[in-house]
Scaffold this motif. Sequence first.
Motif, mmCIF file in Angstrom:
data_model
loop_
_atom_site.group_PDB
_atom_site.id
_atom_site.type_symbol
_atom_site.label_atom_id
_atom_site.label_comp_id
_atom_site.label_asym_id
_atom_site.label_seq_id
_atom_site.Cartn_x
_atom_site.Cartn_y
_atom_site.Cartn_z
ATOM 1 N N TRP A 134 0.848 -1.181 0.000
ATOM 2 C CA TRP A 134 0.000 0.000 0.000
ATOM 3 C C TRP A 134 0.890 1.239 0.000
ATOM 4 C CZ3 TRP A 134 -5.307 0.107 -0.154
ATOM 5 C CH2 TRP A 134 -5.973 -1.105 0.077
ATOM 6 N N GLY A 173 -3.815 3.964 -1.449
ATOM 7 C CA GLY A 173 -4.651 4.283 -0.300
ATOM 8 C C GLY A 173 -5.006 5.748 -0.234
ATOM 9 N N ARG A 174 -5.873 6.099 0.721
ATOM 10 C CA ARG A 174 -6.292 7.487 0.923
ATOM 11 C C ARG A 174 -5.868 8.025 2.280
ATOM 12 N NH1 ARG A 174 -7.771 4.752 -3.530
ATOM 13 N NH2 ARG A 174 -7.965 6.375 -5.097
ATOM 14 N N ASN A 175 -5.540 7.152 3.196
ATOM 15 C CA ASN A 175 -5.144 7.551 4.539
ATOM 16 C C ASN A 175 -4.123 6.533 5.039
ATOM 17 O OD1 ASN A 175 -5.505 7.086 7.623
ATOM 18 N ND2 ASN A 175 -6.341 9.139 7.302
ATOM 19 N N ALA A 226 -5.324 4.041 7.617
ATOM 20 C CA ALA A 226 -6.245 3.075 7.013
ATOM 21 C C ALA A 226 -5.492 2.017 6.212
ATOM 22 C CB ALA A 226 -7.247 3.799 6.114
ATOM 23 N N MET A 227 -4.390 2.402 5.570
ATOM 24 C CA MET A 227 -3.622 1.416 4.821
ATOM 25 C C MET A 227 -3.080 0.330 5.748
ATOM 26 S SD MET A 227 -1.614 3.547 1.843
ATOM 27 C CE MET A 227 -0.532 4.472 2.935
ATOM 28 N N ALA A 264 -5.903 -2.027 6.599
ATOM 29 C CA ALA A 264 -6.176 -2.956 5.500
ATOM 30 C C ALA A 264 -5.188 -4.113 5.515
ATOM 31 C CB ALA A 264 -6.131 -2.222 4.160
ATOM 32 N N PRO A 278 -11.405 -0.131 6.108
ATOM 33 C CA PRO A 278 -10.166 -0.607 5.482
ATOM 34 C C PRO A 278 -9.872 -2.072 5.776
ATOM 35 C CG PRO A 278 -9.693 0.958 7.245
ATOM 36 C CD PRO A 278 -11.160 1.023 6.986
ATOM 37 N N THR A 311 -12.835 7.214 4.121
ATOM 38 C CA THR A 311 -12.173 7.505 2.842
ATOM 39 C C THR A 311 -11.816 6.272 2.037
ATOM 40 O OG1 THR A 311 -10.092 7.691 4.076
ATOM 41 C CG2 THR A 311 -11.264 9.729 3.567
ATOM 42 N N GLU A 312 -11.607 5.120 2.707
ATOM 43 C CA GLU A 312 -11.200 3.940 1.935
ATOM 44 C C GLU A 312 -12.359 3.335 1.150
ATOM 45 O OE1 GLU A 312 -7.995 3.458 1.478
ATOM 46 O OE2 GLU A 312 -7.770 5.113 2.888
ATOM 47 N N THR A 360 -11.243 3.489 -2.208
ATOM 48 C CA THR A 360 -10.339 2.400 -2.576
ATOM 49 C C THR A 360 -11.119 1.148 -2.951
ATOM 50 O OG1 THR A 360 -8.668 3.304 -1.083
ATOM 51 C CG2 THR A 360 -8.376 1.031 -1.800
#
Length: 625
Positions: free
Chosen positions: A38, A66-68, A71-72, A75, A454, A482-483, A486
């Motif tokens: 990620w 990813g977006r954050n 969060a990555m 995930a 995530p 935000t994910e 994704t």
Amino acid sequence: MSTTPVRRLTVAQALVRFLSVQYTERDGVRQRLIAGTWGIFGHGNVAGLGQALLEAGEDAMPFHQGRNEQAMVHAAVGYARQLNRLSTQAVTTSIGPGATNLVTGAALATINRLPVLLLPGDYFATRTADPLLQQLEHPVEADLSVNDTLRPVSRYFDRVTRPEALIPSALNAVRVLTDPVETGAVTLSLPQDVQAEAYDWPEEFFAERVWHVRRPAPDPYELAAAALAIRAAERPLIVAGGGIHHSQAEEALKALVDATGIPVASTQAGKGSLRYDHPADLGGIGHTGTAVSDDLARTADLIIGVGTRYTDFTTASNTLFQNPAVRFLNLNIAAFDAHKLAARTLVCDARAGLTALTEALSGHRVNSAYEAEYGVGRERWDQIVDAAFSAADDSAVPTQTQVLGALDSVVGDDDVIINAAGSLPGDLHKLWRARSPRQYHLEYGYSCMGYEIPAGIGVQQAAPDTPVWSLVGDGTYLMMPTEIVTAVQEGLPVNLVLIQNHGYASIGGLSEAVGGERFGTPYRYRAADGTFTGDPLPVDLAANAASLGMDVLRAKTVGELRTALATARASDRPTCVYVETDPTPAAPPAEAWWDVPVAETATRESAVQARTEYDRQVVDRRRHL
């Protein structure tokens, strides 16, 4: 003159190449250790790891956008948990806020003993640009960077300031990631100039390596002592923890229980170790446990902990195990956890240990009256679950437990239910009927708001043909939606069940119980007196999910909810089922205490009363020595 073959690559290129050929093996099954990376790119990693991932290509190292940064990590952790810690993913970030955003995810991974590789960029090792953009300057520690915040939440940390230092660092990183005792977050901090520096690497560094994940057998002396303790116990109780799932020891547990009749109560991480309808499965234990589990725990003379670390929710803040003669026997691969509560220890792999115990206990079975006792308790609790799940009128607005009942009626045995924070973990631990070992996916070691979406992506990547459900309340959703982007981008059909109850409902309830009067927990306008007691905020979370690309199904009644859930399960697109719930409490009350200290002195009557109740409960707390 050396004739050892070498390959000239940048540090980042060498690291990606090295990671692409690392494998784990357990029970003869081999799989990639780092299945993908990620990343969010900035000046600290775009020309290093970014270029290296581009050059390596998707076959060598799949890349996920990813977006954050937090969060990555979630995930990757969800992915690793779904695959029994035998495969995980890496996460790369730039320097500065991108790197420090990793800290929460790293803490979650390490607390839950789940492997994830973190590759944050760092400042120039050469100091040629000093200070650079986003650099924290420290007047007396020039080698300190913001990445040092990752040290206490990582099981292994190294800053690679020279190309050749990558070789031992990378090998140690993989050693920790694949160690069933030591695993957690591993951080390799990579100065951005070093990432782009070239070096002549020995070809042996890029040879395929297979890391055997061991299953240590129990020590014969400990095994004999454990069997003797179990045979002597009149009211033994197994506490099943997450280590059973990590070891894939569910069948070994079932074999032991079938042979001996010893009942099983589960922690949040261990739920699903036995299927819910097994005669010896008592459901959750502790503050969010079932009545039958907690009643037996209070009278048990031997607690057999398997793969658990005994958090305060499990022990009811050390008030649950009340039998004056109670003793503990802990089977755990980590000696640190095995020795908790002054226990007799069985330090070994969960599957190996349970199998050995079954053999050592041949011919032994608990008293039939004890089996009959917990059987009656199970039946009573089943009736409570039925009442919480059912609705007399399909046209009624559902309660939160009826949302779970509707979901229970729709899911299959292999669906995965993901949750981490709010009031849902308690309801799920008490009520959910886990049908398979991987169905119940609760992150309750760190109970991190924002984990669910995530993590659902990570689980969906690990199990592409499995229906995945991320359950979130409005408070958790607003932390990290935000994910969703994704999931849409990757075409992952994660199902989101979004429950709107207009505030931090779980903490609101706790606040009320400890004399805080739900202060600061509702999502409402300010009233004339300055408090948040006005009308609910007109926030449309369903519209927000739709704006991020999800299909959205709104359900206003129990009947509509059941239909929407079935539609979502059949869809091949990321789908949100949005429901506003009846706030009337519907879950059964806590069957055991949880220690949240209450103000010792106060002028408000609510706090005074809460302290009186606290003083009444705390006298049951004990140290098990």
